[in-house]
Motif scaffolding. Structure first.
Motif, PDB file in Angstrom:
ATOM      1  N   LEU A 150       0.843  -1.189   0.000  1.00  0.00           N
ATOM      2  CA  LEU A 150       0.000   0.000   0.000  1.00  0.00           C
ATOM      3  C   LEU A 150       0.886   1.249   0.000  1.00  0.00           C
ATOM      4  N   GLY A 151       0.738   2.070  -1.028  1.00  0.00           N
ATOM      5  CA  GLY A 151       1.509   3.316  -1.081  1.00  0.00           C
ATOM      6  C   GLY A 151       0.871   4.343  -0.148  1.00  0.00           C
ATOM      7  N   LEU A 152       1.701   4.962   0.671  1.00  0.00           N
ATOM      8  CA  LEU A 152       1.162   5.936   1.645  1.00  0.00           C
ATOM      9  C   LEU A 152       1.510   7.379   1.299  1.00  0.00           C
ATOM     10  N   GLY A 153       2.481   7.570   0.441  1.00  0.00           N
ATOM     11  CA  GLY A 153       2.834   8.952   0.094  1.00  0.00           C
ATOM     12  C   GLY A 153       4.008   9.013  -0.859  1.00  0.00           C
ATOM     13  N   TRP A 154       4.059  10.070  -1.626  1.00  0.00           N
ATOM     14  CA  TRP A 154       5.190  10.316  -2.531  1.00  0.00           C
ATOM     15  C   TRP A 154       6.196  11.195  -1.805  1.00  0.00           C
ATOM     16  N   TRP A 155       7.441  10.780  -1.800  1.00  0.00           N
ATOM     17  CA  TRP A 155       8.509  11.603  -1.221  1.00  0.00           C
ATOM     18  C   TRP A 155       9.516  11.939  -2.335  1.00  0.00           C
ATOM     19  N   PRO A 156       9.351  13.056  -3.003  1.00  0.00           N
ATOM     20  CA  PRO A 156      10.297  13.400  -4.072  1.00  0.00           C
ATOM     21  C   PRO A 156      11.691  13.730  -3.518  1.00  0.00           C
ATOM     22  N   ASN A 157      12.698  13.402  -4.281  1.00  0.00           N
ATOM     23  CA  ASN A 157      14.059  13.825  -3.917  1.00  0.00           C
ATOM     24  C   ASN A 157      14.465  14.969  -4.834  1.00  0.00           C
ATOM     25  N   GLY A 158      14.569  14.695  -6.149  1.00  0.00           N
ATOM     26  CA  GLY A 158      14.905  15.804  -7.056  1.00  0.00           C
ATOM     27  C   GLY A 158      15.515  15.334  -8.355  1.00  0.00           C
ATOM     28  N   SER A 159      16.147  16.268  -9.039  1.00  0.00           N
ATOM     29  CA  SER A 159      16.726  15.985 -10.356  1.00  0.00           C
ATOM     30  C   SER A 159      18.030  15.209 -10.244  1.00  0.00           C
TER      31      SER A 159
END
Ligand code: LMR
Length: 340
Positions: A150-159
């Motif tokens: 189950l995906g709980l959230g997107w945590w972006p890092n970057g380019s």
């Protein structure tokens, strides 16, 4: 700026509530949920250093969740417990309850996650955040359900940017003949192939050694990963290319989730929402700080692609779209491309 943050927060809360509600349906029996007074143990395993956006957000999540008095969170950073492949297997077996892999590493379950690897796809960080928080991003995250996750959230890092030990990379022709480490999946292999380079998939924990021994010539990563993994000790050149992204999805095991009471799920979701907002603000900041650090240390020769260079790289990498548009789904690609 503030308006933007409020909008993002609302999207986030909405997404998190949708996930919690969907996962709560058909959940566990009430007997399973009886409060025994014992704290629920949550193990969170990841592969990066503590001083990264993911490392810091994991600690933030622990701090918030433990305040409820109902959970005990143990965090295992830097592949201490499991490497890339093992952490996925451990989550599926419920030996850990949380992981936050780079989405590329989910390719074995859902090839569409390689969307994030498509070259020069998102217009900006904000465009990526808006895609993740929008309907297509939520749809993509929900594909994990049929795999017991189950995906709980997107945590972006970057380019991502390119580093290597051989020469400055200013044009696609400069990349020819080199060998790069990739995280996983065919898109990244195809990307380097399009530049006339080779690639080798390798766990994150093995990259420094492989660069040091010259088993591979280079790699691609965010400023913060390049900095915290000390790649500048073993790489002479960095090209600021922003040719792709590195972002995470926080995942739990569905059975674990269903063993929680609706109230505990609510507490968990609220802690995740707060940690996720914290992570986003931090990612930008830590990547900028790492870039300044890499620059001032003078260990690597740094080249920033000009607009003309960038166009040349974009053109050279175009064949990746012909090969992978159907694998990933044209609807996802369209939505990501049009995201602002
Ligand atoms: C990598 O393997 O390069 C990254 O996915 C590591 C990470 O989790 O940031």
């Amino acid at each position: 700026m503030t308006k933007c943050l409020v909008k993002r927060t609302l999207f986030f809360l909405l997404g998190a509530i949708m996930v919690a509600t969907a996962a709560g349906c058909g959940g566990a029996s009430d007997t399973k949920k009886a409060d025994t007074g014992k704290k629920i143990s949550v193990k969170f395993s990841h592969v990066v250093a503590e001083g990264t956006p993911k490392g810091q957000a994991a600690l933030k999540f622990k701090e918030i969740l433990e305040k409820s008095g109902q959970f005990e969170v143990q965090i295992f950073p830097s592949s201490q417990l499991y490497g890339d492949k093992e952490e996925l297997e451990a989550l599926k077996a419920n030996n850990v309850q949380l992981i936050a892999p780079s989405v590329t590493k989910l390719v074995g379950f859902v090839p569409a996650f390689q969307l994030v690897d498509m070259p020069f796809l998102f217009k900006s960080d904000q465009a990526a955040y808006n895609f993740y928080d929008g309907p297509k991003g939520q749809q993509l995250m929900n594909t994990l359900k049929s795999h017991g996750m189950l995906g709980l959230g997107w945590w972006p890092n970057g380019s991502k940017h390119l580093t290597n030990s051989k020469r400055p990379l200013k044009t696609p022709a400069d990349v020819k003949g080199m060998k790069f480490r990739t995280q996983s999946g065919g898109v990244l292999d195809e990307q380097f192939k399009a530049l006339g380079a080779g690639s080798q998939t390798m766990a994150f924990g093995e990259v420094y050694q492989a660069l040091n021994s010259k088993a591979v010539d280079g790699q691609e990563n965010t400023f913060n990963n390049i900095d915290t993994q000390k790649y500048s000790e073993v790489q002479k050149y960095m090209t600021i290319s922003s040719h792709g992204r590195l972002d995470y999805v926080v995942i739990t095991n569905t059975k674990f989730w269903e063993s929680l009471t609706p109230d505990q799920q609510k507490i968990f979701t609220a802690a995740m929402t707060e940690a996720s907002l914290f992570e986003r603000k931090l990612a930008d900041d830590l990547n900028n700080k790492s870039f300044e650090k890499l620059k001032s240390s003078g260990k690597m020769e740094i080249y920033t692609l000009t607009d003309a260079d960038r166009t040349a790289f974009e053109k050279a990498m175009e064949p990746v779209y012909a090969k992978y548009a159907d694998v990933i789904g044209k609807d996802y690609i369209e939505a990501a491309r049009n995201s602002k």
